[in-house]
Scaffold this active site. Structure first.
Site, short mmCIF file in Angstrom:
data_model
loop_
_atom_site.label_atom_id
_atom_site.label_comp_id
_atom_site.label_asym_id
_atom_site.label_seq_id
_atom_site.Cartn_x
_atom_site.Cartn_y
_atom_site.Cartn_z
N ILE A 119 44.74 7.01 -2.04
CA ILE A 119 45.07 8.42 -2.29
C ILE A 119 43.81 9.27 -2.46
CG2 ILE A 119 45.35 8.18 -4.80
CD1 ILE A 119 47.95 10.19 -3.60
N VAL A 147 45.73 4.56 -10.28
CA VAL A 147 45.52 5.81 -9.56
C VAL A 147 44.71 6.79 -10.42
CG1 VAL A 147 46.69 7.86 -8.65
CG2 VAL A 147 47.56 5.59 -8.10
N ASP A 148 45.06 6.88 -11.67
CA ASP A 148 44.39 7.81 -12.59
C ASP A 148 42.89 7.54 -12.65
OD1 ASP A 148 44.26 9.89 -14.46
OD2 ASP A 148 44.84 8.61 -16.14
N TYR A 152 53.26 0.87 -15.00
CA TYR A 152 54.44 1.37 -15.70
C TYR A 152 55.70 0.62 -15.29
CZ TYR A 152 51.89 5.28 -17.80
OH TYR A 152 51.04 6.06 -18.54
#
Length: 171
Positions: free
Chosen positions: A10, A32-33, A125
């Site tokens: 991403i 991703v963060d 998550y």
């Protein structure tokens, strides 16, 4: 809105908006963060710290979205959203769909035409991959938006194949 499913990173997507699957602190983390903060550089962290100091002292609530600069990313903005942790005892699908809806709304407010999403909540998550794809596509397929294109970026080949299969089954 045109919806594209791609396998990739991403942080390398060229879009007006890259969506960050953030944690509520907005200060970076894993997955991703962490990748967005590392590649985007210190400007993103500085903008997130400013948000924490002003509007989000307790952090960004699950399902909500907020924009910052994209720093060194190939985008104009990052829209941060906090996905729900998957639970077998509580249906949190609406919160997951809210992540996509609110990210689209923020992107529209910025005047964006293109947006790239990760598969929110499908990593640490714990959201089941096929249902995470189904929830994302439900929102993207039904969104009434001036955005021209949404790209759902799947991190690896397995996730990409799963997304293509879900897309074909629900068509």
């Amino acid at each position: 809105m045109r919806i594209t499913l791609v396998q990739g990173d991403i942080t390398r997507q060229e879009a007006d908006v890259i969506v960050n699957a953030a944690n509520s602190s907005l200060l970076g983390g894993g997955g991703v963060d962490g990748a967005i903060h590392r590649r985007g550089g210190p400007e993103i962290l500085a903008a997130c710290r400013a948000l924490r100091a002003s509007h989000y002292g307790r952090g960004l609530p699950t399902g909500q979205a907020v924009a910052t600069t994209a720093g060194n990313l190939p985008a104009r903005w990052v829209v941060h959203t906090v996905g729900p942790v998957y639970s077998t005892g509580e249906d949190r699908a609406e919160l997951l769909r809210d992540c996509y809806r609110n990210a689209l709304r923020v992107a529209e407010g910025l005047g964006a035409r293109t947006i790239a999403f990760p598969l929110i909540s499908s990593g640490v998550y714990g959201w089941p991959l096929d249902d995470a794809v189904r929830q994302a596509l439900h929102v993207l397929d039904t969104a009434e938006t001036p955005l021209e294109e949404a790209v759902l970026v799947l991190f690896d080949e397995h996730a990409h194949r799963t997304a293509l299969a879900v897309r074909a089954a629900d068509a």
